[in-house]
Design an enzyme around this catalytic site. Structure first.
Site, PDB file in Angstrom:
ATOM      1  N   GLY A  31       0.801  -1.220   0.000  1.00 22.58           N
ATOM      2  CA  GLY A  31       0.000   0.000   0.000  1.00 22.58           C
ATOM      3  C   GLY A  31       0.832   1.267   0.000  1.00 22.58           C
ATOM      4  N   HIS A  37       3.883   1.592  -8.167  1.00 18.99           N
ATOM      5  CA  HIS A  37       2.820   0.582  -8.021  1.00 18.99           C
ATOM      6  C   HIS A  37       1.813   0.705  -9.156  1.00 18.99           C
ATOM      7  CE1 HIS A  37       3.801   1.264  -3.550  1.00 18.99           C
ATOM      8  NE2 HIS A  37       4.095  -0.008  -3.740  1.00 18.99           N
ATOM      9  N   GLN A  61       7.479 -10.124   7.440  1.00 15.20           N
ATOM     10  CA  GLN A  61       8.676  -9.770   6.666  1.00 15.20           C
ATOM     11  C   GLN A  61       9.433  -8.595   7.277  1.00 15.20           C
ATOM     12  OE1 GLN A  61       6.172  -8.920   3.119  1.00 15.20           O
ATOM     13  NE2 GLN A  61       7.511  -7.168   2.791  1.00 15.20           N
ATOM     14  N   GLY A 147       7.851  -5.482  -9.187  1.00 15.86           N
ATOM     15  CA  GLY A 147       8.750  -4.450  -9.692  1.00 15.86           C
ATOM     16  C   GLY A 147      10.206  -4.888  -9.632  1.00 15.86           C
ATOM     17  N   GLN A 148      10.962  -4.465 -10.636  1.00 19.13           N
ATOM     18  CA  GLN A 148      12.400  -4.776 -10.643  1.00 19.13           C
ATOM     19  C   GLN A 148      13.157  -3.944  -9.617  1.00 19.13           C
ATOM     20  OE1 GLN A 148      13.342  -4.111 -14.738  1.00 19.13           O
ATOM     21  NE2 GLN A 148      12.616  -6.129 -15.384  1.00 19.13           N
ATOM     22  N   MET A 184      11.081   5.419  -7.112  1.00 18.57           N
ATOM     23  CA  MET A 184       9.923   5.658  -6.247  1.00 18.57           C
ATOM     24  C   MET A 184       9.833   4.573  -5.189  1.00 18.57           C
ATOM     25  SD  MET A 184       6.903   7.262  -8.379  1.00 18.57           S
ATOM     26  CE  MET A 184       7.174   8.757  -9.317  1.00 18.57           C
ATOM     27  N   SER A 185       9.498   4.998  -3.976  1.00 12.97           N
ATOM     28  CA  SER A 185       9.363   4.065  -2.872  1.00 12.97           C
ATOM     29  C   SER A 185       8.433   4.677  -1.843  1.00 12.97           C
ATOM     30  CB  SER A 185      10.741   3.817  -2.229  1.00 12.97           C
ATOM     31  OG  SER A 185      10.567   3.221  -0.954  1.00 12.97           O
ATOM     32  N   SER A 186       7.621   3.835  -1.209  1.00 16.62           N
ATOM     33  CA  SER A 186       6.745   4.349  -0.145  1.00 16.62           C
ATOM     34  C   SER A 186       7.590   4.957   0.969  1.00 16.62           C
ATOM     35  CB  SER A 186       5.895   3.210   0.426  1.00 16.62           C
ATOM     36  OG  SER A 186       5.174   2.577  -0.607  1.00 16.62           O
ATOM     37  N   ARG A 187       8.833   4.462   1.133  1.00 12.95           N
ATOM     38  CA  ARG A 187       9.689   4.948   2.222  1.00 12.95           C
ATOM     39  C   ARG A 187      10.326   6.302   1.920  1.00 12.95           C
ATOM     40  NH1 ARG A 187      10.819  -0.890   2.874  1.00 12.95           N
ATOM     41  NH2 ARG A 187      10.169  -1.474   4.974  1.00 12.95           N
TER      42      ARG A 187
END
Ligand code: AMP
Length: 282
Positions: A31, A37, A61, A147-148, A184-187
């Site tokens: 999410g 995403h 995880q 995603g790679q 891009m990353s949620s973090r």
């Protein structure tokens, strides 16, 4: 778009689609959706009759000192984006719905999961493989899209699906980047404005190494030093967790870039750990 939190209902829903002869694509996520995403959803939408998005911050995880509790979440916004990108069914369960209190079965691919991110996140890929196997069991998708950016995860899931005959086609999609090159990353929301400004140095370091390879430098020790000194200069306060040259499928270390080689990196910016990679072409 249907929104479900109950695994049994998800299973029934997907079973109905299968009996109608419809193909199903699954995009598993944690999410806090971003354009990366969405690029997976758009691809999946274009290749299957029905599209399932899972949104689940999977506790198994995360290590004890990791960011499970503060992992960014925004379900209402995710559902809006999902609907706008053609998702047929969004599955957003609670952790106790996904794991029985006496859950005892784990899926692990230690040969591929011990190094790189697995070295600093013990148990991480075991948690990923287990939850992805469960999602595959519930949805029984024809294909699943990853995603790679998480190359190691993708390689592990491919191997797991092959070894266990899971009957799911695993599709990998390119890294989606901010205009300045940051993956891009949620973090990324954890970054301070200064860190955010400097973070594209990671991608620049990867590109520098690719250029050097094109000019004939194939020795991974020298290439690795090049990446590390670029970061030391351009990304103050960063710490390289790893910068590894590996075989793209076996993930085994390479001494020389004599064939397509993956350069995978993880970099700490204060408490935030960002990953990125590039497939080096000779
Ligand atoms: P996550 O929500 O971080 O677990 O990611 C869910 C899926 O999105 C995984 O398959 C990731 O590899 C993929 N993904 C995350 N970031 C990106 C990105 N920048 N570009 C492409 N795919 C991504």
């Amino acid at each position: 778009m249907d929104v479900l939190a109950d695994p049994t209902l998800l299973k029934q829903h997907c079973q109905t689609w299968r009996t109608q002869g419809l193909t199903i694509a699954l995009v598993p996520t944690m999410g806090f959706l971003h354009a990366g995403h969405l690029s997976l959803l758009d691809h999946a939408r274009s290749v299957a009759d029905r599209l399932v998005l899972s949104i689940f911050v999977n506790p198994t995880q995360f290590g004890p000192n990791e960011d499970l509790d503060r992992y960014p979440r925004d379900l209402p916004r995710d559902l809006e984006l999902a609907a706008a990108h053609g998702v047929d069914l969004a599955f957003a369960p609670e952790a106790d719905a996904m794991y029985h209190p006496d859950h005892a079965t784990w899926v692990d691919v230690p040969e591929l999961g011990a190094g790189l991110c697995g070295a600093s996140r013990p148990g991480h890929f075991r948690g990923v493989c287990t939850v992805v196997t469960k999602l595959f069991g519930l949805v029984r998708p024809d294909l699943a899209v990853f995603g790679q950016k998480d190359w190691q995860q993708l390689a592990i899931i491919r191997r797991m699906a092959r070894d266990l005959e899971l009957g799911v086609e695993i599709v990998g999609r390119p890294i989606f980047r901010e205009p300045d090159g940051l993956a891009m990353s949620s973090r990324n929301v954890y970054l301070t404005p200064e860190e955010r400004e400097e973070a594209p140095a990671i991608r620049q370091g990867l590109a520098l190494v690719q250029e050097a390879v094109r000019s004939g430098e194939l020795d991974v020790t020298r290439l690795g030093l090049m990446f590390r000194s670029h970061l030391a200069e351009k990304l103050s306060g960063s710490r390289v967790d790893y910068a590894a040259f590996v075989h793209p499928e076996a993930l085994s270390p390479k001494a020389c870039v004599d064939a397509p080689t993956l350069l995978a990196v993880a970099v700490f910016l204060s408490r935030v750990r960002l990953i990125d990679n590039i497939l080096l072409e000779v």
